[in-house]
Design a protein around this motif. Structure first.
Motif, PDB file in Angstrom:
ATOM      1  N   HIS A 159       4.387  31.741  17.779  1.00 22.20           N
ATOM      2  CA  HIS A 159       3.546  32.024  18.944  1.00 22.20           C
ATOM      3  C   HIS A 159       2.555  33.167  18.694  1.00 22.20           C
ATOM      4  O   HIS A 159       1.738  33.466  19.560  1.00 22.20           O
ATOM      5  CB  HIS A 159       4.405  32.340  20.164  1.00 22.20           C
ATOM      6  CG  HIS A 159       5.068  33.679  20.120  1.00 22.20           C
ATOM      7  ND1 HIS A 159       6.126  33.952  19.273  1.00 22.20           N
ATOM      8  CD2 HIS A 159       4.817  34.827  20.799  1.00 22.20           C
ATOM      9  CE1 HIS A 159       6.490  35.212  19.442  1.00 22.20           C
ATOM     10  NE2 HIS A 159       5.718  35.773  20.354  1.00 22.20           N
ATOM     11  N   GLU A 160       2.610  33.811  17.520  1.00 18.46           N
ATOM     12  CA  GLU A 160       1.762  34.958  17.232  1.00 18.46           C
ATOM     13  C   GLU A 160       0.560  34.560  16.381  1.00 18.46           C
ATOM     14  O   GLU A 160       0.593  33.558  15.672  1.00 18.46           O
ATOM     15  CB  GLU A 160       2.568  36.029  16.476  1.00 18.46           C
ATOM     16  CG  GLU A 160       3.691  36.618  17.294  1.00 18.46           C
ATOM     17  CD  GLU A 160       4.469  37.664  16.528  1.00 18.46           C
ATOM     18  OE1 GLU A 160       4.790  38.707  17.126  1.00 18.46           O
ATOM     19  OE2 GLU A 160       4.761  37.445  15.326  1.00 18.46           O
ATOM     20  N   ARG A 161      -0.476  35.401  16.462  1.00 18.06           N
ATOM     21  CA  ARG A 161      -1.642  35.207  15.595  1.00 18.06           C
ATOM     22  C   ARG A 161      -2.302  36.560  15.321  1.00 18.06           C
ATOM     23  O   ARG A 161      -2.136  37.513  16.075  1.00 18.06           O
ATOM     24  CB  ARG A 161      -2.634  34.222  16.193  1.00 18.06           C
ATOM     25  CG  ARG A 161      -3.231  34.610  17.505  1.00 18.06           C
ATOM     26  CD  ARG A 161      -4.125  33.505  18.049  1.00 18.06           C
ATOM     27  NE  ARG A 161      -4.560  33.848  19.396  1.00 18.06           N
ATOM     28  CZ  ARG A 161      -5.377  33.135  20.100  1.00 18.06           C
ATOM     29  NH1 ARG A 161      -5.875  32.016  19.591  1.00 18.06           N
ATOM     30  NH2 ARG A 161      -5.738  33.489  21.305  1.00 18.06           N
ATOM     31  N   VAL A 162      -3.061  36.591  14.231  1.00 18.69           N
ATOM     32  CA  VAL A 162      -3.760  37.806  13.847  1.00 18.69           C
ATOM     33  C   VAL A 162      -4.986  37.977  14.734  1.00 18.69           C
ATOM     34  O   VAL A 162      -5.803  37.063  14.866  1.00 18.69           O
ATOM     35  CB  VAL A 162      -4.178  37.772  12.364  1.00 18.69           C
ATOM     36  CG1 VAL A 162      -5.106  38.941  12.021  1.00 18.69           C
ATOM     37  CG2 VAL A 162      -2.950  37.774  11.461  1.00 18.69           C
ATOM     38  N   THR A 163      -5.117  39.158  15.328  1.00 19.56           N
ATOM     39  CA  THR A 163      -6.294  39.511  16.104  1.00 19.56           C
ATOM     40  C   THR A 163      -7.294  40.248  15.233  1.00 19.56           C
ATOM     41  O   THR A 163      -8.484  39.974  15.267  1.00 19.56           O
ATOM     42  CB  THR A 163      -5.907  40.410  17.296  1.00 19.56           C
ATOM     43  OG1 THR A 163      -5.001  39.693  18.127  1.00 19.56           O
ATOM     44  CG2 THR A 163      -7.114  40.832  18.093  1.00 19.56           C
ATOM     45  N   ALA A 164      -6.794  41.212  14.462  1.00 21.47           N
ATOM     46  CA  ALA A 164      -7.668  42.062  13.644  1.00 21.47           C
ATOM     47  C   ALA A 164      -6.907  42.546  12.423  1.00 21.47           C
ATOM     48  O   ALA A 164      -5.691  42.698  12.475  1.00 21.47           O
ATOM     49  CB  ALA A 164      -8.152  43.269  14.452  1.00 21.47           C
ATOM     50  N   ILE A 165      -7.641  42.769  11.353  1.00 19.40           N
ATOM     51  CA  ILE A 165      -7.131  43.517  10.213  1.00 19.40           C
ATOM     52  C   ILE A 165      -8.108  44.669  10.044  1.00 19.40           C
ATOM     53  O   ILE A 165      -9.283  44.456   9.736  1.00 19.40           O
ATOM     54  CB  ILE A 165      -7.041  42.673   8.934  1.00 19.40           C
ATOM     55  CG1 ILE A 165      -6.169  41.434   9.159  1.00 19.40           C
ATOM     56  CG2 ILE A 165      -6.500  43.524   7.776  1.00 19.40           C
ATOM     57  CD1 ILE A 165      -6.130  40.470   7.985  1.00 19.40           C
ATOM     58  N   VAL A 166      -7.621  45.882  10.311  1.00 15.71           N
ATOM     59  CA  VAL A 166      -8.471  47.061  10.242  1.00 15.71           C
ATOM     60  C   VAL A 166      -8.136  47.810   8.952  1.00 15.71           C
ATOM     61  O   VAL A 166      -7.014  48.277   8.765  1.00 15.71           O
ATOM     62  CB  VAL A 166      -8.288  47.966  11.479  1.00 15.71           C
ATOM     63  CG1 VAL A 166      -9.132  49.229  11.350  1.00 15.71           C
ATOM     64  CG2 VAL A 166      -8.667  47.199  12.754  1.00 15.71           C
ATOM     65  N   HIS A 167      -9.122  47.870   8.069  1.00 14.82           N
ATOM     66  CA  HIS A 167      -8.979  48.570   6.795  1.00 14.82           C
ATOM     67  C   HIS A 167      -9.413  50.016   6.995  1.00 14.82           C
ATOM     68  O   HIS A 167     -10.446  50.273   7.628  1.00 14.82           O
ATOM     69  CB  HIS A 167      -9.827  47.886   5.725  1.00 14.82           C
ATOM     70  CG  HIS A 167      -9.376  46.487   5.466  1.00 14.82           C
ATOM     71  ND1 HIS A 167      -8.472  46.173   4.488  1.00 14.82           N
ATOM     72  CD2 HIS A 167      -9.669  45.321   6.096  1.00 14.82           C
ATOM     73  CE1 HIS A 167      -8.234  44.879   4.511  1.00 14.82           C
ATOM     74  NE2 HIS A 167      -8.945  44.333   5.476  1.00 14.82           N
ATOM     75  N   ILE A 168      -8.603  50.953   6.463  1.00 13.65           N
ATOM     76  CA  ILE A 168      -8.848  52.376   6.682  1.00 13.65           C
ATOM     77  C   ILE A 168      -8.748  53.107   5.354  1.00 13.65           C
ATOM     78  O   ILE A 168      -7.818  52.876   4.581  1.00 13.65           O
ATOM     79  CB  ILE A 168      -7.819  52.972   7.668  1.00 13.65           C
ATOM     80  CG1 ILE A 168      -7.775  52.167   8.976  1.00 13.65           C
ATOM     81  CG2 ILE A 168      -8.127  54.435   7.943  1.00 13.65           C
ATOM     82  CD1 ILE A 168      -6.630  52.535   9.907  1.00 13.65           C
TER      83      ILE A 168
END
Length: 192
Positions: A159-168
């Motif tokens: 039921h989950e999905r990726v919203t964002a991948i934030v690289h720092i």
């Protein structure tokens, strides 16, 4: 008149993501990242459902995901350019935080509002990292939407999905600003 937070307003008026390819080590440590994640979690959340979660990708996980991206690119028939972008997104990143949309069953809060909350967390995370002085960029790409990649690589539930991948990381060079939206074309004023 309301009390104005000019420093925050100045930041928002001048904020800009840093291209992921300009980011390098060092990245924030766990204590500093905890502050950034705490700021990101202070986001609009109708019903207080917290329909999202974070996955922090440190060096070993990023290397593993780079290998998986190459394998999945081949399996999906992606060309070398598309596969290479996905591989380098993980192989070259000093640190990344995945924002996962994790909807909660609710009779009152529609799924779409939960999606919006997860998106707001992504933007808050990006802004918190930038405000803390780090370079940061929100990327996704095909791997973030490939069910096999997110299940095997990130352990997402069905039921989950990726919203964002934030690289720092540490910014290597400041990019020039880009054109911004023309508000004359984007704003409608209704007075009656």
């Amino acid at each position: 008149m309301p009390e104005r937070n000019q420093a925050a307003l100045d930041f928002l008026l001048s904020r800009r993501s840093r291209p992921a390819k300009t980011l390098s080590a060092p990245a924030p440590g766990r204590d500093e990242l905890a502050t950034i994640l705490t700021a990101a979690a202070r986001t609009p959340d109708h019903g207080k459902l917290e329909p999202w979660r974070f996955i922090v990708l440190e060096r070993g996980a990023l290397d593993r995901l780079a290998v998986l991206a190459k394998e999945r690119g081949r399996a999906l028939g992606k060309d070398d350019v598309d596969t290479g972008k996905a591989v380098s997104q993980f192989a070259d990143s000093p640190l990344a935080v995945v924002v996962v949309e994790s909807p909660v069953d609710s009779p009152k809060i529609p799924p779409l509002e939960q999606t919006y909350s997860a998106g707001a967390v992504g933007l808050s995370l990006l802004n918190a990292a930038l405000a803390a002085g780090w370079g940061a960029n929100w990327l996704t790409g095909w791997a973030a939407h490939d069910r096999a990649f997110v299940t095997e690589g990130l352990g997402l539930a069905p039921h989950e999905r990726v919203t964002a991948i934030v690289h720092i990381g540490t910014e290597g060079s400041a990019p020039p600003d880009r054109p911004r939206p023309d508000l004359e074309r984007k704003v409608t004023w209704l007075s009656a």
